[in-house]
Design a protein around this motif. Sequence first.
Motif, PDB file in Angstrom:
ATOM      1  N   LYS A 164       8.088  49.140  64.878  1.00  0.00           N
ATOM      2  CA  LYS A 164       8.021  50.451  65.531  1.00  0.00           C
ATOM      3  C   LYS A 164       6.867  50.577  66.534  1.00  0.00           C
ATOM      4  N   PRO A 165       5.658  50.075  66.233  1.00  0.00           N
ATOM      5  CA  PRO A 165       4.591  50.215  67.231  1.00  0.00           C
ATOM      6  C   PRO A 165       4.719  49.228  68.385  1.00  0.00           C
ATOM      7  N   VAL A 166       5.295  48.079  68.116  1.00  0.00           N
ATOM      8  CA  VAL A 166       5.475  47.034  69.128  1.00  0.00           C
ATOM      9  C   VAL A 166       6.555  46.090  68.616  1.00  0.00           C
ATOM     10  N   SER A 167       7.383  45.573  69.496  1.00  0.00           N
ATOM     11  CA  SER A 167       8.526  44.773  69.054  1.00  0.00           C
ATOM     12  C   SER A 167       8.186  43.285  68.993  1.00  0.00           C
ATOM     13  N   GLY A 168       8.906  42.588  68.116  1.00  0.00           N
ATOM     14  CA  GLY A 168       8.876  41.136  68.110  1.00  0.00           C
ATOM     15  C   GLY A 168       7.773  40.479  67.314  1.00  0.00           C
ATOM     16  N   VAL A 169       6.850  41.259  66.738  1.00  0.00           N
ATOM     17  CA  VAL A 169       5.745  40.689  65.963  1.00  0.00           C
ATOM     18  C   VAL A 169       6.200  40.490  64.523  1.00  0.00           C
ATOM     19  N   GLY A 170       6.245  39.250  64.079  1.00  0.00           N
ATOM     20  CA  GLY A 170       6.621  38.926  62.716  1.00  0.00           C
ATOM     21  C   GLY A 170       5.439  38.378  61.935  1.00  0.00           C
ATOM     22  N   ASN A 171       5.739  37.668  60.868  1.00  0.00           N
ATOM     23  CA  ASN A 171       4.706  37.238  59.934  1.00  0.00           C
ATOM     24  C   ASN A 171       3.647  36.343  60.585  1.00  0.00           C
ATOM     25  N   ILE A 172       4.092  35.367  61.359  1.00  0.00           N
ATOM     26  CA  ILE A 172       3.153  34.429  61.984  1.00  0.00           C
ATOM     27  C   ILE A 172       2.215  35.144  62.941  1.00  0.00           C
ATOM     28  N   TYR A 173       2.809  35.892  63.866  1.00  0.00           N
ATOM     29  CA  TYR A 173       2.012  36.434  64.966  1.00  0.00           C
ATOM     30  C   TYR A 173       1.231  37.676  64.556  1.00  0.00           C
ATOM     31  N   ALA A 174       1.633  38.336  63.469  1.00  0.00           N
ATOM     32  CA  ALA A 174       0.801  39.398  62.903  1.00  0.00           C
ATOM     33  C   ALA A 174      -0.471  38.792  62.328  1.00  0.00           C
ATOM     34  N   ASP A 175      -0.334  37.718  61.536  1.00  0.00           N
ATOM     35  CA  ASP A 175      -1.520  37.067  60.960  1.00  0.00           C
ATOM     36  C   ASP A 175      -2.464  36.564  62.048  1.00  0.00           C
ATOM     37  N   GLU A 176      -1.912  35.921  63.055  1.00  0.00           N
ATOM     38  CA  GLU A 176      -2.755  35.355  64.111  1.00  0.00           C
ATOM     39  C   GLU A 176      -3.440  36.449  64.938  1.00  0.00           C
ATOM     40  N   SER A 177      -2.721  37.525  65.237  1.00  0.00           N
ATOM     41  CA  SER A 177      -3.303  38.616  66.024  1.00  0.00           C
ATOM     42  C   SER A 177      -4.392  39.334  65.237  1.00  0.00           C
ATOM     43  N   LEU A 178      -4.156  39.582  63.959  1.00  0.00           N
ATOM     44  CA  LEU A 178      -5.155  40.261  63.136  1.00  0.00           C
ATOM     45  C   LEU A 178      -6.402  39.407  62.963  1.00  0.00           C
ATOM     46  N   TRP A 179      -6.224  38.094  62.845  1.00  0.00           N
ATOM     47  CA  TRP A 179      -7.393  37.213  62.765  1.00  0.00           C
ATOM     48  C   TRP A 179      -8.196  37.285  64.061  1.00  0.00           C
ATOM     49  N   GLN A 180      -7.523  37.217  65.191  1.00  0.00           N
ATOM     50  CA  GLN A 180      -8.212  37.255  66.471  1.00  0.00           C
ATOM     51  C   GLN A 180      -8.967  38.572  66.640  1.00  0.00           C
ATOM     52  N   ALA A 181      -8.373  39.678  66.156  1.00  0.00           N
ATOM     53  CA  ALA A 181      -9.007  40.991  66.289  1.00  0.00           C
ATOM     54  C   ALA A 181     -10.006  41.277  65.170  1.00  0.00           C
ATOM     55  N   GLN A 182     -10.102  40.375  64.179  1.00  0.00           N
ATOM     56  CA  GLN A 182     -11.013  40.509  63.040  1.00  0.00           C
ATOM     57  C   GLN A 182     -10.732  41.788  62.244  1.00  0.00           C
TER      58      GLN A 182
END
Length: 285
Positions: A164-182
């Motif tokens: 709902k907030p943004v499309s196409g983000v699944g398990n892999i890219y959620a983990d990687e994005s959250l790590w990058q954003a700390q």
Amino acid sequence: MPELPEVETTRRKIEPLLRGRVIANVEHDAPHKYRDTHLAVGRRVQGLSRRGKYLMLQLAGADAAETDPHDLEFIVHLGMTGGFRLEPGQHTRVTLTTEDGEQLFFNDPRRFGKMAVVRPGEYASMPTLAAMGPEPLSDDFTEADFVKLAREAGAVKPWLLSQKPVSGVGNIYADESLWQAQIHPAQTRLTSAEGKKLYTAIREVMAKAVEAGGSSLGNGVGNYRQHDGVSGLFQLEHHVYGKGGQPCPRCGTDIAKIVLAQRGTHFCPKCQTLKERSKSQGSKG
């Protein structure tokens, strides 16, 4: 899996094989999973687009003498293990044949993939697609809107996975994005500063993953590959996903793995601490 980068890579690879061609046959034995695909027969593929994790073939309307002269969309969701191939295999579920005899095969070992032919925009039977947020690499995905939504969000990773907030983000890219954003995957009500960092991280991670052709994990029969069998390369740039017990590239702390909203979730306990936060704190920077 596959997520946006894998589906976008699939779109780019198979579009030259289908654009401008007339579909002569769509063969399968599961009408409940591949709905109304007979409506695609006799129609020309005008183009291929993507919305989040959905692949969409635009089909030209039939002749006026036909039953339905309207344009249609052929919607494909790859599920967990679906993908197109140039040759049939043990797990081929759908065979798509064009008028000139070319064939494309949809393989899906775990059978979670789905297809449907619908009128453009008529997605009532696909609620996730109908309610999907903006594309992360589009101008519609704005920092201001994302930050505003993130201030009231529940646990951030399940929120991202909702599409709902943004499309196409699944398990892999959620983990990687959250790590990058700390940011901890279970963090709620992000501050403005956190929301801005996550917004930037999502855009950067997705852009890099698309450029790398997505992520191919392991050598199992159900793992993502491009239609010609070529692997994606972004798995070589994963920092936390699938790295449980290995040192964090940023601080050296062992990467932790937890289950969050029934999904395996990887993060660094030191870089991504969970902060207690009152409702009012989410609006502060």
